[in-house]
Motif scaffolding. Structure first.
Motif, PDB file in Angstrom:
ATOM      1  N   MET A   1       0.852  -1.197   0.000  1.00 49.75           N
ATOM      2  CA  MET A   1       0.000   0.000   0.000  1.00 49.75           C
ATOM      3  C   MET A   1       0.886   1.245   0.000  1.00 49.75           C
ATOM      4  O   MET A   1       1.765   1.387   0.831  1.00 49.75           O
ATOM      5  N   ASN A   2       0.650   2.128  -0.943  1.00 47.89           N
ATOM      6  CA  ASN A   2       1.429   3.355  -1.005  1.00 47.89           C
ATOM      7  C   ASN A   2       1.049   4.303   0.130  1.00 47.89           C
ATOM      8  O   ASN A   2      -0.026   4.220   0.701  1.00 47.89           O
ATOM      9  N   THR A   3       1.963   5.209   0.470  1.00 47.01           N
ATOM     10  CA  THR A   3       1.724   6.157   1.546  1.00 47.01           C
ATOM     11  C   THR A   3       1.144   7.452   0.988  1.00 47.01           C
ATOM     12  O   THR A   3       1.109   7.670  -0.226  1.00 47.01           O
ATOM     13  N   LEU A   4       0.729   8.328   1.887  1.00 41.27           N
ATOM     14  CA  LEU A   4       0.224   9.622   1.439  1.00 41.27           C
ATOM     15  C   LEU A   4       1.324  10.477   0.842  1.00 41.27           C
ATOM     16  O   LEU A   4       1.060  11.332  -0.002  1.00 41.27           O
ATOM     17  N   ASN A   5       2.569  10.262   1.254  1.00 43.07           N
ATOM     18  CA  ASN A   5       3.677  10.959   0.590  1.00 43.07           C
ATOM     19  C   ASN A   5       3.725  10.571  -0.879  1.00 43.07           C
ATOM     20  O   ASN A   5       3.918  11.421  -1.757  1.00 43.07           O
ATOM     21  N   ASP A   6       3.513   9.279  -1.149  1.00 42.21           N
ATOM     22  CA  ASP A   6       3.471   8.817  -2.541  1.00 42.21           C
ATOM     23  C   ASP A   6       2.340   9.494  -3.312  1.00 42.21           C
ATOM     24  O   ASP A   6       2.475   9.815  -4.499  1.00 42.21           O
ATOM     25  N   PHE A   7       1.225   9.715  -2.626  1.00 41.39           N
ATOM     26  CA  PHE A   7       0.077  10.356  -3.268  1.00 41.39           C
ATOM     27  C   PHE A   7       0.435  11.758  -3.752  1.00 41.39           C
ATOM     28  O   PHE A   7       0.124  12.134  -4.886  1.00 41.39           O
ATOM     29  N   TYR A   9       3.392  13.004  -4.447  1.00 42.46           N
ATOM     30  CA  TYR A   9       4.349  12.914  -5.550  1.00 42.46           C
ATOM     31  C   TYR A   9       3.639  12.479  -6.836  1.00 42.46           C
ATOM     32  O   TYR A   9       3.904  13.008  -7.922  1.00 42.46           O
ATOM     33  N   SER A  10       2.729  11.499  -6.714  1.00 45.16           N
ATOM     34  CA  SER A  10       1.994  11.019  -7.888  1.00 45.16           C
ATOM     35  C   SER A  10       1.093  12.103  -8.452  1.00 45.16           C
ATOM     36  O   SER A  10       0.904  12.191  -9.672  1.00 45.16           O
ATOM     37  N   LEU A  11       0.522  12.918  -7.559  1.00 46.51           N
ATOM     38  CA  LEU A  11      -0.371  13.981  -7.990  1.00 46.51           C
ATOM     39  C   LEU A  11       0.332  14.928  -8.965  1.00 46.51           C
ATOM     40  O   LEU A  11      -0.227  15.307 -10.006  1.00 46.51           O
ATOM     41  N   LYS A  12       1.560  15.295  -8.650  1.00 46.37           N
ATOM     42  CA  LYS A  12       2.310  16.188  -9.536  1.00 46.37           C
ATOM     43  C   LYS A  12       2.514  15.557 -10.913  1.00 46.37           C
ATOM     44  O   LYS A  12       2.317  16.200 -11.951  1.00 46.37           O
ATOM     45  N   LYS A  13       2.905  14.292 -10.904  1.00 51.87           N
ATOM     46  CA  LYS A  13       3.170  13.603 -12.171  1.00 51.87           C
ATOM     47  C   LYS A  13       1.896  13.470 -13.000  1.00 51.87           C
ATOM     48  O   LYS A  13       1.907  13.694 -14.219  1.00 51.87           O
ATOM     49  N   ILE A  14       0.803  13.127 -12.343  1.00 53.59           N
ATOM     50  CA  ILE A  14      -0.450  12.934 -13.071  1.00 53.59           C
ATOM     51  C   ILE A  14      -0.929  14.248 -13.684  1.00 53.59           C
ATOM     52  O   ILE A  14      -1.407  14.285 -14.827  1.00 53.59           O
ATOM     53  N   ILE A  15      -0.800  15.343 -12.951  1.00 56.12           N
ATOM     54  CA  ILE A  15      -1.195  16.643 -13.495  1.00 56.12           C
ATOM     55  C   ILE A  15      -0.350  16.990 -14.718  1.00 56.12           C
ATOM     56  O   ILE A  15      -0.866  17.441 -15.748  1.00 56.12           O
ATOM     57  N   LYS A  16       0.966  16.778 -14.608  1.00 53.38           N
ATOM     58  CA  LYS A  16       1.847  17.068 -15.753  1.00 53.38           C
ATOM     59  C   LYS A  16       1.480  16.212 -16.960  1.00 53.38           C
ATOM     60  O   LYS A  16       1.406  16.711 -18.093  1.00 53.38           O
ATOM     61  N   ASP A  17       1.228  14.919 -16.720  1.00 50.56           N
ATOM     62  CA  ASP A  17       0.896  14.012 -17.827  1.00 50.56           C
ATOM     63  C   ASP A  17      -0.413  14.408 -18.486  1.00 50.56           C
ATOM     64  O   ASP A  17      -0.528  14.415 -19.723  1.00 50.56           O
ATOM     65  N   HIS A  36       1.078  19.335   1.111  1.00 47.59           N
ATOM     66  CA  HIS A  36       1.904  18.216   1.577  1.00 47.59           C
ATOM     67  C   HIS A  36       2.535  18.556   2.928  1.00 47.59           C
ATOM     68  O   HIS A  36       2.546  17.732   3.852  1.00 47.59           O
ATOM     69  N   ASP A  37       3.054  19.759   3.064  1.00 47.72           N
ATOM     70  CA  ASP A  37       3.646  20.192   4.332  1.00 47.72           C
ATOM     71  C   ASP A  37       2.605  20.222   5.452  1.00 47.72           C
ATOM     72  O   ASP A  37       2.897  19.867   6.604  1.00 47.72           O
ATOM     73  N   LEU A  38       1.400  20.639   5.093  1.00 50.72           N
ATOM     74  CA  LEU A  38       0.323  20.667   6.078  1.00 50.72           C
ATOM     75  C   LEU A  38       0.073  19.270   6.635  1.00 50.72           C
ATOM     76  O   LEU A  38      -0.127  19.081   7.848  1.00 50.72           O
ATOM     77  N   TRP A  39       0.112  18.283   5.742  1.00 54.90           N
ATOM     78  CA  TRP A  39      -0.091  16.896   6.176  1.00 54.90           C
ATOM     79  C   TRP A  39       1.115  16.381   6.968  1.00 54.90           C
ATOM     80  O   TRP A  39       0.952  15.770   8.031  1.00 54.90           O
ATOM     81  N   LYS A  40       2.316  16.631   6.468  1.00 55.45           N
ATOM     82  CA  LYS A  40       3.522  16.123   7.146  1.00 55.45           C
ATOM     83  C   LYS A  40       3.693  16.711   8.540  1.00 55.45           C
ATOM     84  O   LYS A  40       4.212  16.043   9.443  1.00 55.45           O
ATOM     85  N   ASN A  41       3.250  17.946   8.724  1.00 62.55           N
ATOM     86  CA  ASN A  41       3.465  18.639   9.996  1.00 62.55           C
ATOM     87  C   ASN A  41       2.248  18.583  10.921  1.00 62.55           C
ATOM     88  O   ASN A  41       2.196  19.319  11.913  1.00 62.55           O
ATOM     89  N   ILE A  63     -10.926   4.585   0.807  1.00 61.03           N
ATOM     90  CA  ILE A  63     -11.023   5.410  -0.401  1.00 61.03           C
ATOM     91  C   ILE A  63      -9.720   5.251  -1.172  1.00 61.03           C
ATOM     92  O   ILE A  63      -8.629   5.375  -0.604  1.00 61.03           O
ATOM     93  N   ASN A  64      -9.821   4.968  -2.466  1.00 62.47           N
ATOM     94  CA  ASN A  64      -8.636   4.820  -3.306  1.00 62.47           C
ATOM     95  C   ASN A  64      -8.312   6.146  -3.978  1.00 62.47           C
ATOM     96  O   ASN A  64      -9.141   6.710  -4.707  1.00 62.47           O
ATOM     97  N   LEU A  65      -7.109   6.638  -3.716  1.00 60.13           N
ATOM     98  CA  LEU A  65      -6.650   7.886  -4.319  1.00 60.13           C
ATOM     99  C   LEU A  65      -5.839   7.602  -5.574  1.00 60.13           C
ATOM    100  O   LEU A  65      -5.401   6.476  -5.808  1.00 60.13           O
ATOM    101  N   ILE A  66      -5.619   8.641  -6.375  1.00 62.14           N
ATOM    102  CA  ILE A  66      -4.768   8.479  -7.542  1.00 62.14           C
ATOM    103  C   ILE A  66      -3.360   8.115  -7.083  1.00 62.14           C
ATOM    104  O   ILE A  66      -2.927   8.485  -6.001  1.00 62.14           O
ATOM    105  N   GLY A  67      -2.674   7.346  -7.912  1.00 61.22           N
ATOM    106  CA  GLY A  67      -1.322   6.934  -7.566  1.00 61.22           C
ATOM    107  C   GLY A  67      -1.262   5.665  -6.745  1.00 61.22           C
ATOM    108  O   GLY A  67      -0.194   5.253  -6.298  1.00 61.22           O
TER     109      GLY A  67
END
Length: 204
Positions: A1-7, A9-17, A36-41, A63-67
């Motif tokens: 299972m991917n982490t929210l950090n992965d989410f 990072y994936s979000l940026k790539k998906i938007i660019k693609d 992301h910082d809001l979540w990490k902190n 809930i399944n998120l992108i990535g």
């Protein structure tokens, strides 16, 4: 299972693609980093001071998120019922076919919970409540059964697709006070901001 950090990072790539670009606009990149910082902190997950329930009757929904990231939200059923009364939600008559064809997603219907419940259903099971409560999870445009999975599965097992069920459909925006954990509320608000961003970019 991917982490929210992965989410994030994936979000940026998906938007660019999806936009067909090699680099995100600075404003969009900064907004994603800010979320992301809001979540990490965030502080350690705990029961919110605003939460007034007892968690004696609750549901946890994946809930399944992108990535490929999967998250889980907890909702208090007792407070959801209070919200239905306070907001004056009206019960709707929906056939089993309508629920399956037009409301609940194929992925949701194909997940394991139906098979698990069907394995221990008893004939003529007596239910305390005939209503089924759905939550419309706005950030993901996704419906799930908050309360009444047994009633839904029982109707499904009888293969009576024309059977009308008593349904309440509650907006997730109205359900924040039914979320006992601070992490869930924070993540929900982050997902709402991301949804607004994707809508602004024409990707929703």
């Amino acid at each position: 299972m991917n982490t929210l950090n992965d989410f994030f990072y994936s979000l940026k790539k998906i938007i660019k693609d999806r936009l067909g670009i090699s680099q995100l606009p600075i404003q969009i990149n900064n907004e994603i980093e800010k979320l992301h910082d809001l979540w990490k902190n965030r502080k350690k997950n705990d029961i919110r001071k605003e939460y007034t329930g007892t968690l004696s009757d609750y549901n946890q929904q994946e809930i399944n998120l992108i990535g490929g990231t999967t998250i889980r939200f907890t909702y208090d059923n007792d407070i959801i019922r209070k919200i239905i009364n306070d907001k004056k939600y009206k019960v709707q008559k929906k056939s089993l076919r309508d629920l399956m064809d037009n409301i609940l997603s194929e992925n949701y219907l194909n997940s394991d919970w139906i098979y698990e419940i069907a394995s221990y259903l008893q004939p003529n099971w007596v239910h305390d409540d005939d209503n089924i409560i759905l939550i419309y999870f706005a950030p993901m445009d996704f419906y799930f059964i908050q309360d009444g999975k047994h009633r839904f599965t029982e109707a499904l097992s009888k293969q009576d697709l024309s059977k009308e069920l008593n349904i309440y459909i509650v907006s997730s925006d109205d359900c924040l006070r039914a979320m006992p954990y601070s992490d869930d509320v924070l993540l929900y608000r982050i997902l709402c901001k991301i949804q607004n961003m994707l809508t602004f970019l024409g990707l929703q």
